[in-house]
Design a protein around this motif. Sequence first.
Motif, short mmCIF file in Angstrom:
data_model
loop_
_atom_site.label_atom_id
_atom_site.label_comp_id
_atom_site.label_asym_id
_atom_site.label_seq_id
_atom_site.Cartn_x
_atom_site.Cartn_y
_atom_site.Cartn_z
N SER A 1 54.23 62.28 14.38
CA SER A 1 55.27 62.94 13.58
C SER A 1 56.37 61.98 13.16
CB SER A 1 55.86 64.12 14.35
OG SER A 1 56.34 63.71 15.62
N GLN B 1 49.12 62.17 12.64
CA GLN B 1 49.43 62.98 13.81
C GLN B 1 50.72 62.53 14.46
OE1 GLN B 1 46.87 62.65 17.30
NE2 GLN B 1 46.73 64.87 17.44
N ASN C 1 53.62 69.78 14.65
CA ASN C 1 54.66 68.76 14.44
C ASN C 1 55.75 69.26 13.50
OD1 ASN C 1 53.37 66.95 16.11
ND2 ASN C 1 52.37 65.84 14.45
N LEU C 2 55.35 69.98 12.46
CA LEU C 2 56.34 70.52 11.52
C LEU C 2 57.27 71.50 12.24
CD1 LEU C 2 57.54 71.01 8.74
CD2 LEU C 2 55.66 72.62 8.28
N TRP D 1 49.43 68.86 12.54
CA TRP D 1 50.43 68.83 11.46
C TRP D 1 51.34 70.04 11.55
CZ3 TRP D 1 46.57 67.84 6.85
CH2 TRP D 1 46.04 66.55 6.96
N TYR E 1 59.34 65.31 6.39
CA TYR E 1 60.03 66.43 7.04
C TYR E 1 61.48 66.55 6.58
CZ TYR E 1 55.90 66.49 10.03
OH TYR E 1 54.61 66.57 10.49
#
Length: 544
Positions: A372, A370, A291-292, A288, A379
């Motif tokens: 993204s 997971q 990916n962020l 996480w 996001y």
Amino acid sequence: MNSELPSVWAFPPKVLRFLVIVLLALGIFFRFVNIERKVYWFDETLTSLRISGYTMSETVGQVCTGQEIGVKDLQKYQRLTPEKTLTDTINSFVVENAQHPPLYYVLARFWAQWFGSSVAVIRSLSAIISLLVFPCIYWLCWELFNSSLVGWVAVALIAVSPFHVLYAQEAREYSLWTVTILLSSATLLRAMRLQTKFSWLMYAISVTLGLYTFLFSVLVTIAHGVYVFVIERFRFSQRVIAYLLASLLGFLAFTPWLVIFITHLGKVNETTSWTSNKIPRLSLIKSWFVNLSYFFIDFNYDLRSVYNDSVLKLIVKFLIPVILILVGYSIYFLCRNTQQRIWLFILTLIGVTALPLAMPDLIFGGVRSQASRYLIPTYLGIQLAVAYLLATQIISTVNNWKRKLWQLVMVLLISAGVMSCAISSQAETWWLKFLNIYTPQMVRIINQTANPLLIVSCEGNSSIGHGMFLSHVLAPKVRLRLVNESNVAQISDNFSNSFSDVFLYNPDYNTIPQVFLDKLENQQKYKIEKNIYPENLGLWKLSK
């Protein structure tokens, strides 16, 4: 503190305006430069297969016969032909891929009819659609913050966001989904402000477009509903009723595909079974964070190597925590300094779209969160919070050194995005093409031989995608045999005399199917030379 920015900043100052224009130009450039360079990977070849009107089972039956074919024979199934119509394209999703609504793929088929089926052409549709993100996020910022400055900063951030640039060059629906998320959010806020029938109709249409683009748009609509109900203090006010009617209208328009989805739920569960794969919870949480960070900085520290390489360990230990701190502070600052109608919208967009994916993974195991691309609404909400923080702080008149500090933070953040996009634009593959990260190395080994034969395992219908992507990167001299358990025995006993090199490729990478070992080594007396190539290539060499 008043959430509204000073009126003097209705338009950004000259320096900031010039910076945004430059970044916008760079963002457009990165979305189109070398658009055909990265490997046309597994998922994208399935896009070409679908828009060409073929199903995987049909293609497997025609090419996985064990017979020798050429590279161009596989490309036939990724090109439009008169025999396959738009009906065939839609039907391929109905029977095998109902979890992917057809809007993007119908647009892609028309695009291919007009301009051709090359990799650059198919990807360019996503790139062009991605340009709509700029006006949409600016409009959303105006509706949400009543600030042009926040809108300009958000445009600057998203223009050079490595994640958005990568998916702008991906022949999948995620750029279109990003647009529909921003569009539906902006139209909702506009409808709540104007409270006219036409504005609510526009919201209903945006809901429909989102649903026909990606099924997780349901979560976005639910997030909007939570927001409306809380703002109206859980009363069935005029706004709540209007939202319910508009959402209902959007879902009614989506009913035909919803019926198809439910009817083929068994096939959907089969093709999405990978989301139930279990990984350690700590690894999931780490993914996480990684990916962020991709939305701001991305030097291709994919999950399989990020904790092994010394340089990349430094990135994990320093840059990613910095991004997390920035994001956390942005959300805190947003909640402390804006009205409820602002911070609540962003928090619901973040939380309601993330928790339904993350909580099952944590409780029962899985990797839904997971991926993204499934968390794009989350996001986007985070990027809005960061944009607000930067926009307010770079013009702050309270403390000069703080203003200079935040201006430096913004420059560094944008510079990291530009550098990431520049590096990525020259690469042959990247982390999001996780099934084909090592494809360029494998292809170079095969292409440099004089007269090669490549035997490809196509066990299982989905494996045909691995054969399809090879048709875009292998040299025309390479001959292919796509085989499965039933026809592996048909491989000729004298093929090793006809080719300079014989290779075996298995998409599962680290293992060779036992049936291949038995029939090639024991029955046909071929030797599979092991340990001559890295295991992650999934490539082995055969000899008599």
